[in-house]
Motif scaffolding. Structure first.
Motif, PDB file in Angstrom:
ATOM      1  N   THR A 110       0.850  -1.187   0.000  1.00 55.68           N
ATOM      2  CA  THR A 110       0.000   0.000   0.000  1.00 55.68           C
ATOM      3  C   THR A 110       0.888   1.240   0.000  1.00 55.68           C
ATOM      4  OG1 THR A 110      -0.053   0.164   2.393  1.00 55.68           O
ATOM      5  CG2 THR A 110      -1.784  -1.153   1.359  1.00 55.68           C
ATOM      6  N   TRP A 111       0.250   2.386  -0.277  1.00 58.04           N
ATOM      7  CA  TRP A 111       0.979   3.659  -0.325  1.00 58.04           C
ATOM      8  C   TRP A 111       1.647   3.935   1.019  1.00 58.04           C
ATOM      9  CZ3 TRP A 111       3.132   7.294  -3.121  1.00 58.04           C
ATOM     10  CH2 TRP A 111       3.313   8.574  -2.596  1.00 58.04           C
TER      11      TRP A 111
ATOM     12  N   THR B   9      13.041   8.225 -18.807  1.00 60.66           N
ATOM     13  CA  THR B   9      13.030   7.418 -17.584  1.00 60.66           C
ATOM     14  C   THR B   9      11.992   7.947 -16.593  1.00 60.66           C
ATOM     15  OG1 THR B   9      14.737   8.671 -16.406  1.00 60.66           O
ATOM     16  CG2 THR B   9      15.499   6.921 -17.851  1.00 60.66           C
ATOM     17  N   ILE B  10      11.737   9.263 -16.639  1.00 59.30           N
ATOM     18  CA  ILE B  10      10.688   9.826 -15.776  1.00 59.30           C
ATOM     19  C   ILE B  10       9.320   9.405 -16.305  1.00 59.30           C
ATOM     20  CG2 ILE B  10       9.699  11.938 -14.852  1.00 59.30           C
ATOM     21  CD1 ILE B  10      12.396  13.281 -15.538  1.00 59.30           C
ATOM     22  N   ALA B  11       9.157   9.515 -17.621  1.00 58.39           N
ATOM     23  CA  ALA B  11       7.852   9.230 -18.216  1.00 58.39           C
ATOM     24  C   ALA B  11       7.474   7.766 -18.023  1.00 58.39           C
ATOM     25  CB  ALA B  11       7.867   9.588 -19.700  1.00 58.39           C
ATOM     26  N   GLN B  12       8.385   6.839 -18.363  1.00 57.42           N
ATOM     27  CA  GLN B  12       7.988   5.430 -18.320  1.00 57.42           C
ATOM     28  C   GLN B  12       7.945   4.884 -16.898  1.00 57.42           C
ATOM     29  OE1 GLN B  12       9.193   2.059 -17.982  1.00 57.42           O
ATOM     30  NE2 GLN B  12      10.881   2.823 -16.741  1.00 57.42           N
ATOM     31  N   GLY B  13       8.774   5.412 -16.012  1.00 64.29           N
ATOM     32  CA  GLY B  13       8.802   4.907 -14.642  1.00 64.29           C
ATOM     33  C   GLY B  13       7.964   5.752 -13.701  1.00 64.29           C
ATOM     34  N   TRP B  14       8.491   6.894 -13.323  1.00 67.34           N
ATOM     35  CA  TRP B  14       7.848   7.726 -12.298  1.00 67.34           C
ATOM     36  C   TRP B  14       6.420   8.091 -12.646  1.00 67.34           C
ATOM     37  CZ3 TRP B  14      10.216   8.867  -7.715  1.00 67.34           C
ATOM     38  CH2 TRP B  14      11.537   8.424  -7.625  1.00 67.34           C
ATOM     39  N   PHE B  15       6.243   8.607 -13.864  1.00 68.36           N
ATOM     40  CA  PHE B  15       4.932   9.116 -14.254  1.00 68.36           C
ATOM     41  C   PHE B  15       3.948   7.971 -14.509  1.00 68.36           C
ATOM     42  CE2 PHE B  15       2.126  10.767 -17.664  1.00 68.36           C
ATOM     43  CZ  PHE B  15       1.554  11.815 -16.970  1.00 68.36           C
TER      44      PHE B  15
ATOM     45  N   GLY C 120       0.747  14.353  -7.871  1.00 69.48           N
ATOM     46  CA  GLY C 120       1.114  14.860  -6.547  1.00 69.48           C
ATOM     47  C   GLY C 120       1.873  13.814  -5.740  1.00 69.48           C
ATOM     48  N   LYS C 121       1.381  12.556  -5.816  1.00 66.76           N
ATOM     49  CA  LYS C 121       2.061  11.484  -5.083  1.00 66.76           C
ATOM     50  C   LYS C 121       3.435  11.199  -5.674  1.00 66.76           C
ATOM     51  CE  LYS C 121      -1.679   8.976  -2.883  1.00 66.76           C
ATOM     52  NZ  LYS C 121      -2.591   7.833  -2.952  1.00 66.76           N
ATOM     53  N   MET C 122       3.509  11.277  -7.000  1.00 72.88           N
ATOM     54  CA  MET C 122       4.805  11.082  -7.650  1.00 72.88           C
ATOM     55  C   MET C 122       5.800  12.111  -7.112  1.00 72.88           C
ATOM     56  SD  MET C 122       5.733  11.569 -11.697  1.00 72.88           S
ATOM     57  CE  MET C 122       5.850  13.341 -11.805  1.00 72.88           C
ATOM     58  N   LEU C 123       5.329  13.354  -6.953  1.00 71.82           N
ATOM     59  CA  LEU C 123       6.233  14.401  -6.478  1.00 71.82           C
ATOM     60  C   LEU C 123       6.637  14.169  -5.029  1.00 71.82           C
ATOM     61  CD1 LEU C 123       4.802  17.596  -8.193  1.00 71.82           C
ATOM     62  CD2 LEU C 123       6.977  16.472  -8.628  1.00 71.82           C
ATOM     63  N   THR C 124       5.719  13.600  -4.221  1.00 71.47           N
ATOM     64  CA  THR C 124       6.083  13.268  -2.842  1.00 71.47           C
ATOM     65  C   THR C 124       7.299  12.347  -2.829  1.00 71.47           C
ATOM     66  OG1 THR C 124       3.756  13.402  -2.268  1.00 71.47           O
ATOM     67  CG2 THR C 124       5.208  12.323  -0.677  1.00 71.47           C
ATOM     68  N   LEU C 125       7.251  11.326  -3.699  1.00 69.88           N
ATOM     69  CA  LEU C 125       8.386  10.398  -3.772  1.00 69.88           C
ATOM     70  C   LEU C 125       9.610  11.100  -4.361  1.00 69.88           C
ATOM     71  CD1 LEU C 125       6.655   7.183  -5.164  1.00 69.88           C
ATOM     72  CD2 LEU C 125       7.183   7.718  -2.784  1.00 69.88           C
ATOM     73  N   ALA C 126       9.375  11.873  -5.429  1.00 66.85           N
ATOM     74  CA  ALA C 126      10.489  12.470  -6.160  1.00 66.85           C
ATOM     75  C   ALA C 126      11.218  13.521  -5.325  1.00 66.85           C
ATOM     76  CB  ALA C 126       9.976  13.094  -7.454  1.00 66.85           C
TER      77      ALA C 126
ATOM     78  N   PRO D 167       4.805  -4.138  -8.106  1.00 64.37           N
ATOM     79  CA  PRO D 167       4.119  -2.951  -8.610  1.00 64.37           C
ATOM     80  C   PRO D 167       4.160  -1.816  -7.591  1.00 64.37           C
ATOM     81  CG  PRO D 167       2.572  -4.753  -8.227  1.00 64.37           C
ATOM     82  CD  PRO D 167       3.916  -5.290  -7.919  1.00 64.37           C
ATOM     83  N   LEU D 168       4.319  -0.612  -8.074  1.00 67.76           N
ATOM     84  CA  LEU D 168       4.381   0.550  -7.191  1.00 67.76           C
ATOM     85  C   LEU D 168       3.002   0.781  -6.575  1.00 67.76           C
ATOM     86  CD1 LEU D 168       6.376   2.902  -6.381  1.00 67.76           C
ATOM     87  CD2 LEU D 168       5.195   4.269  -8.099  1.00 67.76           C
ATOM     88  N   PRO D 169       2.880   0.644  -5.248  1.00 66.91           N
ATOM     89  CA  PRO D 169       1.553   0.841  -4.644  1.00 66.91           C
ATOM     90  C   PRO D 169       1.214   2.326  -4.537  1.00 66.91           C
ATOM     91  CG  PRO D 169       3.140   0.178  -2.965  1.00 66.91           C
ATOM     92  CD  PRO D 169       3.896   0.297  -4.251  1.00 66.91           C
ATOM     93  N   MET D 170       0.063   2.702  -5.048  1.00 70.74           N
ATOM     94  CA  MET D 170      -0.318   4.108  -5.034  1.00 70.74           C
ATOM     95  C   MET D 170      -1.546   4.359  -4.187  1.00 70.74           C
ATOM     96  SD  MET D 170       1.931   5.665  -6.706  1.00 70.74           S
ATOM     97  CE  MET D 170       1.199   7.275  -6.948  1.00 70.74           C
ATOM     98  N   THR D 171      -2.252   3.302  -3.770  1.00 74.95           N
ATOM     99  CA  THR D 171      -3.458   3.493  -2.953  1.00 74.95           C
ATOM    100  C   THR D 171      -3.315   2.653  -1.681  1.00 74.95           C
ATOM    101  OG1 THR D 171      -4.615   1.602  -3.866  1.00 74.95           O
ATOM    102  CG2 THR D 171      -4.811   3.680  -5.075  1.00 74.95           C
TER     103      THR D 171
END
Lengths: 327, 424
Positions: free
Chosen positions: B166-167, B194-200, B241-247, B298-302
């Motif tokens: 979970t997030w 690398t930002i587009a395919q991974g982070w985003f 927004g969550k991506m930016l929290t990690l980034a 998988p990157l948990p987002m919720t």
């Protein structure tokens, strides 16, 4: 100024006289030709060899530049993607372009970048040329060193500088404790264009430098002597004598440079690839991106607009240089 | 004078003869007599060795068709379509670029092939996301790549960290790593892809149903904006927004000036615990750390583990151009490519997932963490590849990570989308 106009007139007169002698030697003597004057010369049959020289480039230019250009302009009024079915859609592409911030920004960037680079290149090249034509030691060796960037391909220069900006400079900044150096210049959306200007200038300076050296060498020594006797210092000689006498070369360098920088492509691709974000995307890059991205017709419209803009600039430059030759 | 003319004539004759000979030689090169020659385009660099052997095996196995492998790449293929001389059969990355050929009807219908009947039905919506041509199955998936978070199992084990589901577990894991001085994520933002395919993509795909979202977006067309039923500014705001929290909190300090190659090296040296890359990075990491124990999740987002999904892309799809003169021979070769032993061997060698109902399961430990999601079709295609190439979305994602306002960048995306719809 006077030097360039005299040299250009002398060169044109020498070519025309050469051509006239070659074409007339069989029919008339040089003396009778001189008497006959201009009107007769223009009516005379032109030696076919000149057409022979002209035709290959004319054919190649038409096939490789003009015809594709016209085809491209035609397709800018369609929705073609380069292959397959397409429809005529009128000026829709043009309407879309004028409301496209990405394209407007690429124009803004390209023109801003070109102006700054032209100024930087000419300033540096001129000062270097003054130094390299003065009586200094190892003049030939130094000239060679300064011209080397010209012979290296742009994309290679860009990759080398890319490495320097991303790795060497930050490492040096970290070692020396300079915090703002620790992050790459290329990663800063507000400053990345400076890196592009620096690297482009680094490559473009030698070309301008050679032209300036040629110009400075054409300035006769005695005007400096006269100025020296009249009491002008070195700086005064530079601004009051050297600069006006090489003004024609400045115009040439500014025009050639500006034209080249408007087409900026390879160095930007190697350095930033248009980034960070879209802050350093040049017009040429957006056009090429359209080919790769299946947006052929739209970017053809963009290229057509760029073509018109380039023609306007050339006309402006032509009228400027024509004025100068008349002086 | 006479003799000069004679030599000239002789010379001319010799030249013509020479040219004729040369032409004959060149045309003689192009095929084994009696065999139908077909050109097969394949340009996935990592697998060219594999494919060369496969083609040689096929050519030796029968005497009707001679397959010529063409590895010249995507741009050459596009140009060949323009010239009306495309390859006879291709295995190529399936993306917006290939979809142009699909949408304009340049690819032939494959629905009648035996291979088409064996493709998993749940992959069709993914293929259709790139557009389709009415009444045709224009391309068949051949190799599916799944990507998610690559993690260093040794680092996770050394600090007693379990794979987050979970997030909040993810944030807790990041905090725990940070507390012991380990960089949670290694980021390589210098390369915008690398930002587009991974982070985003991982951030958005973990939260937004991309099939539904892009369907709505296509339906809204020129109306996409603050008031449309789907828009980037509305639906992507929270994931970004969550991506930016990690980034902003959990990456290496020099992320902005690191490129993909730097990332592979640093990750192989154990400089971070997690890496947002696809399976293509494994072989690169293995170059410097062949024995490194790596896994994927998988990157948990919720907060709901049921929402976990992996990003997939159709790394290779098979298609036969309409303009090919040798469709029958090409289809025969295509059926050979889809023989279970052939396609399974290929996917096993490239860490890909098979698209057929009878595909062998992926067993490599590095991708095994994603197998269950792929089997249950808990997958999505990344939004960054579903946006037409003409919109510079990779640049936009880079701008966001470098500090541009996410809200205004997403508004720009909406405007770009509406403008594209306006002129198409």
């Amino acid at each position: 100024m006077s030097s360039i106009s005299t040299s250009s007139t002398s060169s044109t007169s020498s070519t025309s006289s050469a051509s006239s002698t070659s074409s007339t030697s069989a029919t008339s003597s040089p003396a009778s030709q001189r008497k006959a004057g201009r009107p007769l010369r223009s009516r005379r049959r032109v030696e076919p060899i000149f057409y022979f020289f002209l035709v290959p480039s004319l054919v190649l230019f038409t096939l490789a530049i003009t015809v594709p250009g016209i085809i491209g302009i035609f397709f800018s009024f369609t929705d073609s993607i380069g292959i397959g079915d397409w429809d005529l859609i009128g000026i829709t592409n043009y309407i879309a372009i004028f409301s496209d911030p990405a394209i407007l920004q690429s124009y803004l960037f390209t023109f801003g970048f070109s102006i700054v680079t032209v100024i930087a290149v000419n300033l540096v090249a001129f000062l270097l040329a003054v130094g390299l034509t003065a009586r200094i030691r190892m003049k030939t060796a130094l000239r060679t060193v300064f011209v080397i960037p010209m012979v290296v391909s742009g994309i290679i220069i860009a990759y080398v500088f890319n490495f320097l900006f991303s790795n060497s400079l930050p490492a040096a900044g970290a070692a020396a404790g300079i915090p703002w150096l620790e992050n790459s210049l290329l990663a800063n959306p507000d400053l990345a264009w400076i890196a592009v200007v620096l690297v482009t200038a680094w490559q473009a300076v030698p070309g301008a430098l050679l032209i300036y050296i040629a110009g400075l060498l054409a300035v006769p020594e005695d005007v400096y002597e006269a100025a020296g006797i009249d009491g002008a210092g070195k700086f005064q000689q530079l601004t009051k004598i050297t600069l006006p006498l090489v003004a024609g070369y400045v115009v040439i360098n500014v025009i050639l440079g500006f034209k080249g920088f408007l087409n900026a492509f390879d160095i930007i691709v190697g350095l930033t690839n248009g980034g960070p974000g879209t802050s350093t995307r040049s017009i040429a890059m957006t056009v090429i991106a359209g080919f790769n991205g299946g947006d052929y017709a739209y970017q053809m419209a963009n290229a057509t607009i760029f073509f018109v803009v380039a023609i306007l600039i050339s006309l402006l430059q032509l009228s400027l240089t024509r004025g100068r030759n008349a002086l | 004078m006479e003799s000069v003319k004679a030599t000239r004539r002789k010379r001319l004759a010799a030249m013509v003869l020479g040219l004729a000979l040369l032409a004959g030689l060149l045309s003689g090169c192009t095929g084994t007599p009696g065999k139908e020659t077909i050109r097969f385009t394949f340009s996935k660099r990592e697998a060219i060795g594999f494919m060369t052997k496969l083609v040689a095996d096929y050519n030796a196995s029968q005497d009707r068709t001679e397959v010529v492998l063409d590895t010249s790449g995507v741009d050459v293929v596009s140009a060949s379509f323009v010239r009306g001389n495309p390859p006879d059969v291709a295995l190529a990355n399936y993306n917006m670029e290939t979809s142009r050929f699909v949408q304009r009807g340049a690819l032939s219908d494959l629905s009648g092939t035996e291979a088409a009947g064996r493709i998993r039905g749940d992959l069709q919506p993914l293929m259709d996301q790139y557009g389709s041509y009415p009444g045709r199955t224009s391309a068949l998936p051949y190799s599916v790549m799944a990507s998610s978070v690559i993690y260093n199992k040794e680092i996770f084990a050394a600090h007693n960290i379990a794979v987050p589901k979970t997030w909040s577990e993810l944030i807790a894991a990041c905090e725990a790593l940070k507390a012991v001085g380990v960089t949670p994520f290694y980021a390589t933002w210098k390369d915008d892809w690398t930002i587009a395919q991974g982070w985003f993509d991982y951030s958005v795909g973990g939260q937004v149903d991309t099939i539904d979202f892009f369907k709505k977006l296509a339906a809204e067309g020129t109306r996409v904006g603050p008031d449309s039923s789907a828009s980037f500014q509305k639906d992507f705001d929270q994931p970004v927004g969550k991506m930016l929290t990690l980034a902003q909190n959990y990456v290496n300090k020099d992320a902005a000036s690191r490129a993909y190659g730097d990332g592979n090296l640093a990750f192989s040296q154990g400089k971070a615990a997690m890496y947002l890359q696809g399976p293509w990075a494994f072989s690169e990491i293995a170059k410097t750390a062949p024995g490194m124990e790596l896994g994927t999740f998988p990157l948990p987002m919720t907060e709901d583990p049921q929402d976990l999904r992996v990003r997939v892309n159709v790394d290779l799809a098979a298609w036969i151009p309409e303009a090919s003169q040798h469709k029958e021979a090409a289809r025969e070769f295509l059926e050979y490519l889809y023989r279970p032993e052939v396609i399974d061997a290929y996917n096993a060698s490239q860490l890909g997932f098979g698209p057929t109902k009878d595909s062998a399961k992926a067993t490599d430990p590095r991708v095994a963490g994603m197998a269950e999601y792929y089997e249950q079709s808990r997958v999505y295609q990344g939004p960054s590849v579903l946006v037409p190439r003409t919109i510079p979305i990779m640049n936009y994602t880079q701008a966001i990570v470098f500090g541009a306002s996410p809200a205004s960048t997403l508004r720009t995306l909406d405007a770009d989308w509406a403008r594209l719809a306006f002129r198409q």
